[in-house]
Design a protein around this motif. Structure first.
Motif: not given
Length: 101
Positions: A45-70
């Protein structure tokens, strides 16, 4: 003259402390000691380092601030502070950006 020297000394000290507070740790080093255990693919369930698509989806949907809070507060299977007890918000953001590459 003495007051001017004291003021300049305080300004220098304040500037030094402010710079230290925003300095981020090396993202790769933080990943290696704290994040890699889950973000190297061992936890599905943890996005893998280098999986650009998985990370970009999270960044786009949640935003960096939310990811930092998580990372700071914990989220789902992720423990609070992401096992990096000395990381700042800037450190978490730098590691997220590094993992997203």
């Amino acid at each position: 003259m003495k007051k001017l020297l004291i003021a300049l000394s305080m300004a220098t000290l304040t500037g030094t402390l402010a710079t230290a507070a925003v300095a981020a740790q090396d993202p790769e080093a933080v990943f290696t000691r704290a994040c890699g255990a889950c973000h190297n693919g061992q936890l599905p369930t943890a996005p893998k380092k280098g999986d650009t698509a998985a990370w970009q989806q999270r960044i786009d949907e949640k935003g960096m601030e939310t990811l930092v809070q998580h990372a700071t507060n914990g989220f789902n299977a992720m423990p609070p502070r992401g096992l990096c007890m000395d990381c700042t918000a800037e450190d978490y953001q730098a590691v997220i950006e590094w993992m997203a590459k």
